[in-house]
Design an enzyme around this catalytic site. Structure first.
Site, PDB file in Angstrom:
ATOM      1  N   GLY A 112     -24.414  45.480 -13.383  1.00 38.99           N
ATOM      2  CA  GLY A 112     -25.782  45.633 -13.855  1.00 38.99           C
ATOM      3  C   GLY A 112     -26.705  46.497 -13.011  1.00 38.99           C
ATOM      4  N   GLY A 113     -26.153  47.208 -12.046  1.00 40.98           N
ATOM      5  CA  GLY A 113     -27.010  48.074 -11.216  1.00 40.98           C
ATOM      6  C   GLY A 113     -27.779  49.066 -12.080  1.00 40.98           C
ATOM      7  N   LYS A 114     -27.054  49.714 -12.978  1.00 40.70           N
ATOM      8  CA  LYS A 114     -27.716  50.746 -13.791  1.00 40.70           C
ATOM      9  C   LYS A 114     -28.402  50.121 -14.999  1.00 40.70           C
ATOM     10  CE  LYS A 114     -24.436  53.964 -11.909  1.00 40.70           C
ATOM     11  NZ  LYS A 114     -23.478  52.962 -11.371  1.00 40.70           N
ATOM     12  N   ASP A 159     -14.946  45.523 -25.993  1.00 40.30           N
ATOM     13  CA  ASP A 159     -14.354  46.774 -25.525  1.00 40.30           C
ATOM     14  C   ASP A 159     -15.199  47.894 -26.133  1.00 40.30           C
ATOM     15  OD1 ASP A 159     -12.908  49.083 -25.183  1.00 40.30           O
ATOM     16  OD2 ASP A 159     -10.971  48.083 -25.385  1.00 40.30           O
ATOM     17  N   CYS A 229     -17.820  57.208 -10.353  1.00 38.09           N
ATOM     18  CA  CYS A 229     -17.847  57.269  -8.886  1.00 38.09           C
ATOM     19  C   CYS A 229     -16.506  57.839  -8.410  1.00 38.09           C
ATOM     20  CB  CYS A 229     -18.166  55.930  -8.264  1.00 38.09           C
ATOM     21  SG  CYS A 229     -17.144  54.611  -8.871  1.00 38.09           S
TER      22      CYS A 229
HETATM   23  N1  SAM Z   1     -22.602  50.439 -14.541  1.00 36.25           N
HETATM   24  C1  SAM Z   1     -22.235  49.368 -13.647  1.00 36.25           C
HETATM   25  C2  SAM Z   1     -23.294  49.237 -12.570  1.00 36.25           C
HETATM   26  O1  SAM Z   1     -24.023  50.184 -12.294  1.00 36.25           O
HETATM   27  O2  SAM Z   1     -23.416  48.141 -11.996  1.00 36.25           O
HETATM   28  C3  SAM Z   1     -20.867  49.617 -13.033  1.00 36.25           C
HETATM   29  C4  SAM Z   1     -19.837  49.823 -14.098  1.00 36.25           C
HETATM   30  S1  SAM Z   1     -18.184  49.884 -13.486  1.00 36.25           S
HETATM   31  C5  SAM Z   1     -18.064  51.535 -12.980  1.00 36.25           C
HETATM   32  C6  SAM Z   1     -17.297  49.902 -14.976  1.00 36.25           C
HETATM   33  C7  SAM Z   1     -17.402  48.615 -15.777  1.00 36.25           C
HETATM   34  O3  SAM Z   1     -16.848  48.876 -17.067  1.00 36.25           O
HETATM   35  C8  SAM Z   1     -16.601  47.443 -15.220  1.00 36.25           C
HETATM   36  O4  SAM Z   1     -17.420  46.300 -15.187  1.00 36.25           O
HETATM   37  C9  SAM Z   1     -15.470  47.250 -16.222  1.00 36.25           C
HETATM   38  O5  SAM Z   1     -15.081  45.901 -16.385  1.00 36.25           O
HETATM   39  C10 SAM Z   1     -16.104  47.775 -17.488  1.00 36.25           C
HETATM   40  N2  SAM Z   1     -15.164  48.288 -18.497  1.00 36.25           N
HETATM   41  C11 SAM Z   1     -13.957  48.869 -18.291  1.00 36.25           C
HETATM   42  N3  SAM Z   1     -13.423  49.254 -19.455  1.00 36.25           N
HETATM   43  C12 SAM Z   1     -14.314  48.930 -20.419  1.00 36.25           C
HETATM   44  C13 SAM Z   1     -14.337  49.072 -21.826  1.00 36.25           C
HETATM   45  N4  SAM Z   1     -13.317  49.626 -22.481  1.00 36.25           N
HETATM   46  N5  SAM Z   1     -15.412  48.619 -22.516  1.00 36.25           N
HETATM   47  C14 SAM Z   1     -16.450  48.035 -21.858  1.00 36.25           C
HETATM   48  N6  SAM Z   1     -16.474  47.855 -20.529  1.00 36.25           N
HETATM   49  C15 SAM Z   1     -15.445  48.302 -19.818  1.00 36.25           C
END
Ligand code: SAM
Length: 301
Positions: A112-114, A159, A229
């Site tokens: 949830g940062g963004k 998803d 990232c």
């Molecule tokens: N945006 C978040 C933040 O700023 O805190 C960090 C996101 S992290 C890079 C990617 C997130 O996408 C993870 O929590 C992961 O579980 C989720 N994720 C991965 N594949 C996904 C999908 N197909 N649909 C939805 N979420 C997904």
């Protein structure tokens, strides 16, 4: 990994990157203007002995040059007055610039940062739809939403490749895609060895599917910000090149301010779309942050 870096950075810069990856990262905070004024929190932290330095990119972002107490344990943290966030992670929501009356989707939301930053910019108005596939990551997201006082969001365990099933169209979409995290070595040294080329390929396939689904959920003239990232071209420029060449209704926007260095238009001997130079890359050795990539894409009609 290093051979690939030399391909797109050259030897000298690769050495600089590897050296920078060994240096600890200065912590930084994003002040939550939904709950407190920037100067008020700044004063409170300075009275406790913290030294804050402005981040040039975001008016409510600060580097913490001196941290006499753990930033995650302060009363002010628990009150949701700030979020611990690397300076480059403040850019996606800031550049996407959602408006208070818009429908906004964060396709990969946890922790949830963004998402909390999007809500902050929307002044807790409009509709913010947060999607997260991994159920286990949802409690952390919920805690952050509550701590930061977010009241304009709906959370969906889905998803995001299936975002079309929601049958809604958004003005703005953030796709902070899952990635190998090659840019996070400075925060987690195990990432030097934990990912292989086959992980990068698997991730790139997921990223392409997520990007296509996200673009299809945009309203006419809507905007999607893609970020990772990772500094791997396979997870960034090559993903966008692959998707946009097949979908000419979408174009890469110039980001008003040049924060990072230009995206790659040629890599591993392959020519990519010229407009990818409008994407921006961030490197630990140039920008004193984690490795990162951003690209703003808009729907033309
Ligand atoms: N945006 C978040 C933040 O700023 O805190 C960090 C996101 S992290 C890079 C990617 C997130 O996408 C993870 O929590 C992961 O579980 C989720 N994720 C991965 N594949 C996904 C999908 N197909 N649909 C939805 N979420 C997904």
């Amino acid at each position: 990994m290093i051979e690939r870096y030399i391909e797109f950075l050259g030897l000298d810069e690769t050495i600089e990157l590897l050296k920078a990856n060994e240096r600890p990262l200065t912590p930084s905070i994003r002040i939550n203007t939904l709950k407190i004024k920037v100067n008020e929190l700044k004063k409170r932290l300075e009275n406790k002995g913290f030294e804050l330095e402005p981040i040039e990119w975001v008016p409510y972002g600060f580097k913490v040059a001196k941290e006499p107490h753990n930033l995650g344990s302060l009363h002010e943290f628990l009150q949701g007055y700030y979020y611990l966030q690397s300076k480059v992670s403040m850019l996606p929501a800031y550049i996407l610039d959602p408006k208070p009356n818009e429908v906004v989707i964060d396709m990969c939301a946890a922790p949830g940062g963004k998402s909390t930053h999007l809500a902050q910019i929307m002044e807790n108005n409009g509709t913010l739809i947060l999607i997260e596939r991994n159920r286990k990551r949802i409690p952390a997201l919920e805690v952050n939403l509550r701590r930061m006082g977010i009241t304009n969001s709906i959370l969906i365990n889905l998803d995001a490749i299936n975002i079309g099933k929601l049958t809604l169209k958004a003005d703005k979409i953030l796709l902070d895609a899952p990635c190998t995290g090659e840019g996070l070595i400075r925060q987690d040294f195990s990432r030097k060895k934990s990912k292989s080329l086959s992980d990068i390929k698997k991730m790139a396939n997921v990223q392409k599917k997520l990007l296509i689904s996200g673009l299809n959920a945009l309203k006419p003239r809507g905007k999607l910000l893609y970020s990772t990232c990772s500094i791997a071209p396979e997870e960034n420029e090559i993903v966008i090149d692959h998707v946009l060449k097949k979908n000419p209704a979408f174009i890469i926007d110039k980001i008003t301010y040049q924060y990072g260095v230009k995206g790659l238009t040629k890599v591993y001997g392959e020519n990519l779309m010229n407009d990818l130079s409008k994407a921006q890359r961030f490197y630990p050795h140039f920008h004193d942050t984690i490795g990162f990539f951003i690209c703003l894409i808009s729907k033309s009609t």
